[in-house]
Design an enzyme around this catalytic site. Structure first.
Site, PDB file in Angstrom:
ATOM      1  N   GLY A  39     -21.217 -50.390 -12.517  1.00 23.62           N
ATOM      2  CA  GLY A  39     -21.440 -49.113 -13.210  1.00 23.62           C
ATOM      3  C   GLY A  39     -21.708 -48.064 -12.145  1.00 23.62           C
ATOM      4  N   ASN A  43     -23.939 -48.639  -8.697  1.00 23.52           N
ATOM      5  CA  ASN A  43     -23.162 -48.899  -7.482  1.00 23.52           C
ATOM      6  C   ASN A  43     -23.529 -47.916  -6.377  1.00 23.52           C
ATOM      7  OD1 ASN A  43     -21.722 -51.143  -8.189  1.00 23.52           O
ATOM      8  ND2 ASN A  43     -19.917 -50.017  -8.894  1.00 23.52           N
ATOM      9  N   ARG A  90     -22.512 -53.883 -21.647  1.00 22.68           N
ATOM     10  CA  ARG A  90     -21.108 -54.323 -21.678  1.00 22.68           C
ATOM     11  C   ARG A  90     -20.781 -55.202 -20.467  1.00 22.68           C
ATOM     12  NH1 ARG A  90     -17.441 -49.527 -19.051  1.00 22.68           N
ATOM     13  NH2 ARG A  90     -19.082 -48.795 -17.653  1.00 22.68           N
ATOM     14  N   GLU A  91     -19.673 -55.910 -20.602  1.00 19.61           N
ATOM     15  CA  GLU A  91     -19.131 -56.654 -19.463  1.00 19.61           C
ATOM     16  C   GLU A  91     -17.780 -56.039 -19.113  1.00 19.61           C
ATOM     17  OE1 GLU A  91     -19.842 -61.266 -19.876  1.00 19.61           O
ATOM     18  OE2 GLU A  91     -19.748 -60.285 -21.815  1.00 19.61           O
ATOM     19  N   SER A 140     -18.887 -43.548 -17.135  1.00 23.80           N
ATOM     20  CA  SER A 140     -18.506 -43.114 -18.479  1.00 23.80           C
ATOM     21  C   SER A 140     -19.742 -43.015 -19.370  1.00 23.80           C
ATOM     22  CB  SER A 140     -17.534 -44.125 -19.073  1.00 23.80           C
ATOM     23  OG  SER A 140     -18.160 -45.396 -19.108  1.00 23.80           O
ATOM     24  N   ASP A 256     -17.426 -44.999  -5.865  1.00 23.43           N
ATOM     25  CA  ASP A 256     -18.896 -45.040  -5.857  1.00 23.43           C
ATOM     26  C   ASP A 256     -19.418 -45.133  -4.429  1.00 23.43           C
ATOM     27  OD1 ASP A 256     -18.717 -45.134  -8.643  1.00 23.43           O
ATOM     28  OD2 ASP A 256     -18.690 -47.323  -8.662  1.00 23.43           O
TER      29      ASP A 256
END
Ligand code: ATP
Ligand code: MG
Length: 338
Positions: A39, A43, A90-91, A140, A256
């Site tokens: 994410g 990161n 989430r994955e 996001s 990132d």
């Protein structure tokens, strides 16, 4: 140095593995799997920490995946503030196809956040914002979070005299730009979507990035161009930097890593040109690592030094003059202070 605060409202437990060939209709036997706490903002925190900086990551976590996520991030000893949520973290799923070198990335949308949950994220940011420091809001927005969420972060930052950095796309990016931020880091695809064009030519890229600076949307625009490096627009002018010559294994986390190194060097009081070199070095160091793995400090510093010297970073069997001069040197128009 004050800690670099990051915010990740839609983190992902990154599952990565490899298989010989991806096709439909049969079971795809995969190799060993690897789990990473991914994410955008997290990161960024992981790379800031690897590069020797201080950071604090605010992120959401829920369900069994959230528990696994929490354990992974704690194992890396990243200072964090976790916002508990009802839904399950989430994955994301990354599969390397070993026979072709292709990579398949499945990115899920994430759990719905309730209004109290996303408001708690903002409250924690407000409480932890270092005055005069940096907050990086990245990734996001999951369902339930309003499009102006990053614009709200930008407003909070302004109230605390902090600098807000946004790495987002679509409506979340548009709203942040409408509010005005310190820095945005779109990729070519993301900035192209924003302007409804493909940004193929160097001129159109510079025009788009410089336009956002000129109209007050962002003080700095770091437009990343994948294997073509990056452009930095600010009121001092335009900087461009090509990537060093590296072997590309996986681009996951490149943006990132770029952002983490950029912010870290600014927080350390370095110039924009130095920050851009570190950023390109970190992005490029990350693409040399497999799957979801991020850059290593020694690789970043080696590539950074090579870019500063404006020379190829590794000995070549057959050095090419053309390539050596094209890659790795900062060209500026007009020039920024070194
Ligand atoms: N093929 C590549 N070779 C060398 N370096 C790369 C390559 N791809 C990416 N990088 C490095 O990573 C940085 C960021 O890459 P990129 O522009 O793809 O951003 P991104 O945020 O990862 O993209 P997106 O969010 O659209 O997936 C580049 O500026 C560069 O330093
Ligand atoms: Mg990106």
């Amino acid at each position: 140095m004050q800690p670099i605060l990051t915010l990740t409202v839609n983190p992902a437990l990154d599952v990565s593995t490899a298989t010989e060939r991806v096709f439909s209709g049969h079971k795809l036997r995969c190799g060993a799997s690897r789990l990473d706490p991914g994410g955008g903002g997290v990161n960024v925190s992981r790379v800031v920490q690897r590069l020797g900086g201080r950071t604090l990551a605010v992120y959401t976590a829920g369900g069994p995946t959230g528990e696994a996520y929490r354990r992974l991030i704690e194992a890396e000893r990243i200072p964090t503030l976790a916002v508990p949520i009802q839904g399950s973290t989430r994955e994301d799923f990354t599969v390397d196809e070993t026979t072709t070198g292709k990579q398949f990335r499945f990115v899920l949308q994430g759990p719905e956040l309730s209004e109290p949950e996303w408001r708690l994220c903002l409250a924690l940011v407000a409480d932890s914002l270092p005055v005069g420091g940096y907050v990086v809001a990245s990734g996001s927005l999951p369902p339930g979070v309003p499009d102006d969420f990053y614009a709200r972060v930008a407003r909070l930052a302004r109230r605390h005299d902090a600098r807000c950095i946004v790495d987002a796309s679509g409506p979340a990016l548009a709203e942040a730009l409408a509010e005005g931020v310190f820095l945005v880091k779109p990729s070519r695809r993301e900035l192209g979507l924003h302007f409804g064009t493909t940004l193929e030519s160097g001129e159109s890229q510079v025009e788009a990035a410089a336009g956002l600076v000129a109209d007050g949307s962002a003080e700095h625009v770091a437009l990343t161009l994948g294997g073509e490096g990056a452009i930095l627009a600010s009121k001092s002018g335009i900087l461009r930097l090509a990537v060093p010559d590296v072997e590309v294994r996986s681009t996951v986390g490149a943006g990132d890593s770029f952002l983490a190194a950029f912010v870290l060097r600014l927080a350390q009081g370095r110039t924009l040109a130095e920050a851009l070199r570190a950023a390109v070095a970190a992005g490029s160091a990350t693409v040399t690592t497999a799957a979801t793995e991020l850059c290593h400090r020694e690789d970043v510093e080696r590539l950074e030094a090579g870019l500063a010297a404006g020379q190829p970073t590794e000995p070549r069997e057959q050095p090419s003059a053309a390539r050596g001069s094209r890659r790795g040197s900062v060209s500026s128009r007009p020039s920024l202070p070194e």
